[in-house]
Design a protein around this motif. Structure first.
Motif, PDB file in Angstrom:
ATOM      1  N   PHE A 132      -9.923   1.617 -27.920  1.00 15.51           N
ATOM      2  CA  PHE A 132     -10.302   3.032 -27.924  1.00 15.51           C
ATOM      3  C   PHE A 132      -9.126   3.883 -27.473  1.00 15.51           C
ATOM      4  N   GLY A 133      -9.074   5.112 -28.001  1.00 15.52           N
ATOM      5  CA  GLY A 133      -8.190   6.126 -27.460  1.00 15.52           C
ATOM      6  C   GLY A 133      -9.014   7.010 -26.547  1.00 15.52           C
ATOM      7  N   LEU A 134      -8.378   7.671 -25.595  1.00 17.27           N
ATOM      8  CA  LEU A 134      -9.098   8.476 -24.617  1.00 17.27           C
ATOM      9  C   LEU A 134      -8.495   9.873 -24.540  1.00 17.27           C
ATOM     10  N   GLU A 135      -9.370  10.874 -24.675  1.00 16.62           N
ATOM     11  CA  GLU A 135      -8.971  12.270 -24.533  1.00 16.62           C
ATOM     12  C   GLU A 135      -9.774  12.870 -23.386  1.00 16.62           C
ATOM     13  N   GLY A 136      -9.108  13.413 -22.398  1.00 11.87           N
ATOM     14  CA  GLY A 136      -9.801  13.985 -21.260  1.00 11.87           C
ATOM     15  C   GLY A 136     -10.139  12.926 -20.227  1.00 11.87           C
ATOM     16  N   ARG A 137     -10.903  13.342 -19.203  1.00 13.29           N
ATOM     17  CA  ARG A 137     -11.235  12.432 -18.108  1.00 13.29           C
ATOM     18  C   ARG A 137     -12.716  12.531 -17.757  1.00 13.29           C
ATOM     19  N   GLY A 138     -13.255  11.401 -17.285  1.00 10.03           N
ATOM     20  CA  GLY A 138     -14.623  11.377 -16.778  1.00 10.03           C
ATOM     21  C   GLY A 138     -15.654  11.858 -17.784  1.00 10.03           C
ATOM     22  N   ARG A 139     -16.584  12.652 -17.298  1.00  5.60           N
ATOM     23  CA  ARG A 139     -17.687  13.122 -18.142  1.00  5.60           C
ATOM     24  C   ARG A 139     -17.247  14.110 -19.213  1.00  5.60           C
ATOM     25  N   ARG A 140     -16.063  14.652 -19.077  1.00  2.00           N
ATOM     26  CA  ARG A 140     -15.552  15.577 -20.084  1.00  2.00           C
ATOM     27  C   ARG A 140     -14.666  14.896 -21.116  1.00  2.00           C
ATOM     28  N   SER A 141     -14.615  13.594 -21.054  1.00  2.00           N
ATOM     29  CA  SER A 141     -13.742  12.848 -21.956  1.00  2.00           C
ATOM     30  C   SER A 141     -14.411  12.573 -23.301  1.00  2.00           C
ATOM     31  N   VAL A 142     -13.583  12.181 -24.245  1.00  2.00           N
ATOM     32  CA  VAL A 142     -14.043  11.707 -25.555  1.00  2.00           C
ATOM     33  C   VAL A 142     -13.276  10.436 -25.866  1.00  2.00           C
ATOM     34  N   LEU A 143     -13.990   9.357 -26.128  1.00  2.00           N
ATOM     35  CA  LEU A 143     -13.359   8.110 -26.543  1.00  2.00           C
ATOM     36  C   LEU A 143     -13.375   8.058 -28.058  1.00  2.00           C
ATOM     37  N   ARG A 144     -12.284   7.556 -28.629  1.00  2.00           N
ATOM     38  CA  ARG A 144     -12.194   7.467 -30.082  1.00  2.00           C
ATOM     39  C   ARG A 144     -11.872   6.025 -30.474  1.00  2.00           C
ATOM     40  N   LEU A 145     -12.728   5.422 -31.286  1.00  2.00           N
ATOM     41  CA  LEU A 145     -12.550   4.040 -31.720  1.00  2.00           C
ATOM     42  C   LEU A 145     -11.278   3.924 -32.550  1.00  2.00           C
ATOM     43  N   THR A 146     -10.428   2.959 -32.207  1.00  2.00           N
ATOM     44  CA  THR A 146      -9.202   2.730 -32.957  1.00  2.00           C
ATOM     45  C   THR A 146      -9.440   1.743 -34.090  1.00  2.00           C
ATOM     46  N   ALA A 147      -8.424   1.565 -34.932  1.00  2.00           N
ATOM     47  CA  ALA A 147      -8.532   0.593 -36.021  1.00  2.00           C
ATOM     48  C   ALA A 147      -8.723  -0.805 -35.449  1.00  2.00           C
ATOM     49  N   ALA A 148      -8.039  -1.100 -34.324  1.00  2.00           N
ATOM     50  CA  ALA A 148      -8.186  -2.416 -33.703  1.00  2.00           C
ATOM     51  C   ALA A 148      -9.598  -2.609 -33.179  1.00  2.00           C
ATOM     52  N   GLY A 149     -10.167  -1.572 -32.582  1.00  2.00           N
ATOM     53  CA  GLY A 149     -11.527  -1.665 -32.063  1.00  2.00           C
ATOM     54  C   GLY A 149     -12.550  -1.778 -33.161  1.00  2.00           C
ATOM     55  N   ALA A 150     -12.323  -1.058 -34.260  1.00  2.00           N
ATOM     56  CA  ALA A 150     -13.286  -1.075 -35.360  1.00  2.00           C
ATOM     57  C   ALA A 150     -13.279  -2.389 -36.104  1.00  2.00           C
ATOM     58  N   GLY A 151     -12.168  -3.099 -36.078  1.00  2.00           N
ATOM     59  CA  GLY A 151     -12.071  -4.355 -36.814  1.00  2.00           C
ATOM     60  C   GLY A 151     -12.156  -5.576 -35.943  1.00  2.00           C
ATOM     61  N   SER A 152     -12.762  -5.419 -34.746  1.00  2.00           N
ATOM     62  CA  SER A 152     -12.758  -6.526 -33.778  1.00  2.00           C
ATOM     63  C   SER A 152     -14.004  -7.361 -33.852  1.00  2.00           C
ATOM     64  N   GLY A 153     -14.416  -7.767 -35.067  1.00  2.00           N
ATOM     65  CA  GLY A 153     -15.572  -8.641 -35.202  1.00  2.00           C
ATOM     66  C   GLY A 153     -15.232 -10.055 -34.793  1.00  2.00           C
ATOM     67  N   SER A 154     -16.180 -10.945 -34.966  1.00  2.00           N
ATOM     68  CA  SER A 154     -16.008 -12.321 -34.499  1.00  2.00           C
ATOM     69  C   SER A 154     -15.257 -13.194 -35.477  1.00  2.00           C
ATOM     70  N   GLY A 155     -14.873 -12.617 -36.625  1.00  2.00           N
ATOM     71  CA  GLY A 155     -14.228 -13.463 -37.618  1.00  2.00           C
ATOM     72  C   GLY A 155     -15.226 -14.091 -38.559  1.00  2.00           C
ATOM     73  N   ALA A 156     -16.488 -13.736 -38.419  1.00  2.00           N
ATOM     74  CA  ALA A 156     -17.527 -14.311 -39.272  1.00  2.00           C
ATOM     75  C   ALA A 156     -17.926 -13.359 -40.374  1.00  2.00           C
ATOM     76  N   GLY A 157     -17.005 -12.492 -40.772  1.00  2.00           N
ATOM     77  CA  GLY A 157     -17.292 -11.609 -41.886  1.00  2.00           C
ATOM     78  C   GLY A 157     -18.083 -10.397 -41.515  1.00  2.00           C
TER      79      GLY A 157
END
Length: 345
Positions: A77-102
């Motif tokens: 994830f990427g992180l913008e801001g801090r604490g409750r005012r933050s926004v996390l953004r899923l990265t390509a690595a995070g989005a493709g982090s399945g178990s390898g089972a398709g």
């Protein structure tokens, strides 16, 4: 029937939240799973929503901060801001982090993987009849490649295959493409042998139903669905006439009753999301170790089938009560639970 990611901060949830909010029943929910479960269709997680939902699940702000820090450090994830005012953004690595089972580009923490959930429901509805074929996998990986050998073994058991003897595993499900892909990833494809047969006997046992009972711990698998049934049942029926949604027979006003209360029409969005995450965690706890054997090989009525239907009704209700623009968790699991979808694994 799928591997899980690291369970950052996994701990039992509190029995009940603030007096004016219904928290889900106690369940072990990994903090990491909460983060992934709250990913919206645009790949973001709202910080305020994350901290509120995690709090309802009994997690501290410090627990959430540490988990977010790990996920960012891992590049998920990427992180913008801090604490409750933050926004996390899923990265390509995070989005493709399945178990390898398709699994495709979906969050690794949404376990069991959606396609296996869909397959289970297709089995329950008689849409995946067993063809009588057993699929066997054998490998001989040298000690010098122990890590790869162990990873291949974990992939096989994670996909529901049972060990027959050293280096030999069998399953009634057609998991060959996943096994071969994993072996190739590990660099041990040349050490893997695959075989399909209708003639399987283990220690003199050849009857398919008897083989299933011999190779898989069916009683233990069935027992794992009890916690899911207990959690889903109060949410699977209609609300009480006064809109409170109180579970029948629950002591009025008690913490236990509040914890088991399904979402009323006016329930806050965070409460609904917390209940959905708790249900997803319970579904994972029951289904990840389940080999998803065909109904033809299981005693009937099978607790997994009955409980999954209860969970599907509960999920439909939570999805209807969820705030607009909510997490894609509702779409992913909702489509798998309610629609027949494509056949096969």
């Amino acid at each position: 029937m799928s591997g899980t990611g690291p369970a950052d901060g996994a701990r039992p949830a509190a029995g009940a939240g603030p007096a004016d909010a219904a928290a889900p029943p106690a369940a072990a929910v990994p903090t990491r799973m909460v983060v992934h479960a709250l990913v919206r269709e645009d790949g973001t997680v709202d910080g305020a929503e994350l901290y509120e939902v995690a709090g309802l699940l009994g997690m501290t702000a410090q627990q959430v901060r540490l988990c977010v820090k790990r996920l960012v450090a891992e590049g998920r994830f990427g992180l913008e801001g801090r604490g409750r005012r933050s926004v996390l953004r899923l990265t390509a690595a995070g989005a493709g982090s399945g178990s390898g089972a398709g699994a495709g580009p979906e969050p690794a923490a949404l376990v069991p993987e959606v396609e296996f959930v869909r397959h289970a429901y297709r089995q329950d509805r008689g849409l995946e009849p067993w063809d009588g074929v057993w699929h066997a996998f054998a490998f001989a990986v040298p000690e010098s490649a122990r890590a790869a050998r162990d990873a291949l073994r974990d992939a096989l058991t994670g996909l529901g295959a049972a060990p027959v003897q050293g280096g030999l595993y069998v399953t009634p499900n057609a998991i060959g493409p996943y096994v071969r892909a994993r072996a190739a990833e590990l660099g041990v494809a040349q050490a893997l042998s695959c075989l399909s047969t209708r003639d399987l006997a283990v220690g003199g046992t050849a009857d398919p139903v008897a083989l299933a009972a011999r190779l898989w711990p069916l009683a233990e698998i069935a027992d794992r669905y009890e916690a899911l049934r207990t959690l889903a049942e109060p949410w699977s029926g209609p609300s009480a006439p006064d809109g409170s949604g109180a579970a029948a027979g629950a002591p009025g006003g008690s913490a236990a009753a509040t914890a088991a209360t399904p979402p009323a029409p006016a329930a806050g969005g965070a409460v609904v999301l917390a209940q959905a995450v708790a249900l997803a965690a319970a579904l994972s706890a029951a289904m990840v170790p389940d080999p998803l054997l065909p109904p033809e090989l299981l005693p009937q009525p099978w607790p997994g089938t009955v409980t999954r239907e209860t969970a599907a009704r509960a999920w439909d209700r939570l999805r209807a009560a969820a705030p607009a623009g909510g997490p894609r968790l509702f779409r992913l699991y909702g489509d798998a639970l309610s629609g027949p979808g494509p056949g096969g694994l």
